[in-house]
Design a protein around this motif. Sequence first.
Motif, PDB file in Angstrom:
ATOM      1  N   ASP A 274       0.864  -1.192   0.000  1.00 43.03           N
ATOM      2  CA  ASP A 274       0.000   0.000   0.000  1.00 43.03           C
ATOM      3  C   ASP A 274       0.895   1.234   0.000  1.00 43.03           C
ATOM      4  OD1 ASP A 274      -3.242   0.367   1.255  1.00 43.03           O
ATOM      5  OD2 ASP A 274      -1.972   2.078   0.789  1.00 43.03           O
ATOM      6  N   ASP A 275       0.516   2.240  -0.783  1.00 40.92           N
ATOM      7  CA  ASP A 275       1.349   3.445  -0.832  1.00 40.92           C
ATOM      8  C   ASP A 275       1.151   4.332   0.402  1.00 40.92           C
ATOM      9  OD1 ASP A 275      -1.226   3.829  -1.983  1.00 40.92           O
ATOM     10  OD2 ASP A 275      -0.591   5.771  -2.761  1.00 40.92           O
TER      11      ASP A 275
ATOM     12  N   ASN B 129      -4.796   1.352  -5.965  1.00 39.59           N
ATOM     13  CA  ASN B 129      -4.304   2.632  -6.480  1.00 39.59           C
ATOM     14  C   ASN B 129      -2.980   3.017  -5.824  1.00 39.59           C
ATOM     15  OD1 ASN B 129      -6.675   2.960  -8.068  1.00 39.59           O
ATOM     16  ND2 ASN B 129      -7.762   3.572  -6.218  1.00 39.59           N
ATOM     17  N   MET B 130      -1.914   2.844  -6.607  1.00 42.16           N
ATOM     18  CA  MET B 130      -0.577   3.156  -6.102  1.00 42.16           C
ATOM     19  C   MET B 130       0.259   3.695  -7.256  1.00 42.16           C
ATOM     20  SD  MET B 130       0.334  -0.267  -3.879  1.00 42.16           S
ATOM     21  CE  MET B 130      -0.290  -1.439  -5.104  1.00 42.16           C
TER      22      MET B 130
HETATM   23 MG   LIG Z   1      -3.365   3.764  -2.510  1.00 42.32          MG
END
Ligand SMILES: [Mg+2]
Length: 131
Positions: free
Chosen positions: A17-18, A64-65
Amino acid sequence: MVLSTLFKGPMEILIVDDSSTIRLKFKSFLNVHGFIVHEAESGLEGLDLLEKNEDIKLIISDLNMPEMDGMTFIEIVASNEKTKDLPILVYTTELSPLVKAQAKSLGVKAWIPKPFNQNKILEVIEKILLN
Ligand SMILES: [Mg+2]
């Protein structure tokens, strides 16, 4: 129950995870339940960690990264002979049925919606690892 007592040693989990806040949240509560948690901030870093560590038994990934998104990461994991059987959980706000269907076709085992619910996440991990 400390789940990892059911296995030979501490169960190793990769969290991709970012968001460092989310990684820390996962790490803190999974550590309490006896898991060893490896952190990656992108799909690219996740692949690197999988390459270096063959003891990882489960992956929890964001979608989403930057650098490499979760779907690309999952596609590569699912097509690699060494990692294709690793169970993957997706943790994201992404709720599009199309994206869900794509993830499912790549073998994603479960979809964990945000916000973070410890009991729900533990329940899902337990179900998958004991399966
Ligand atoms: Mg993310």
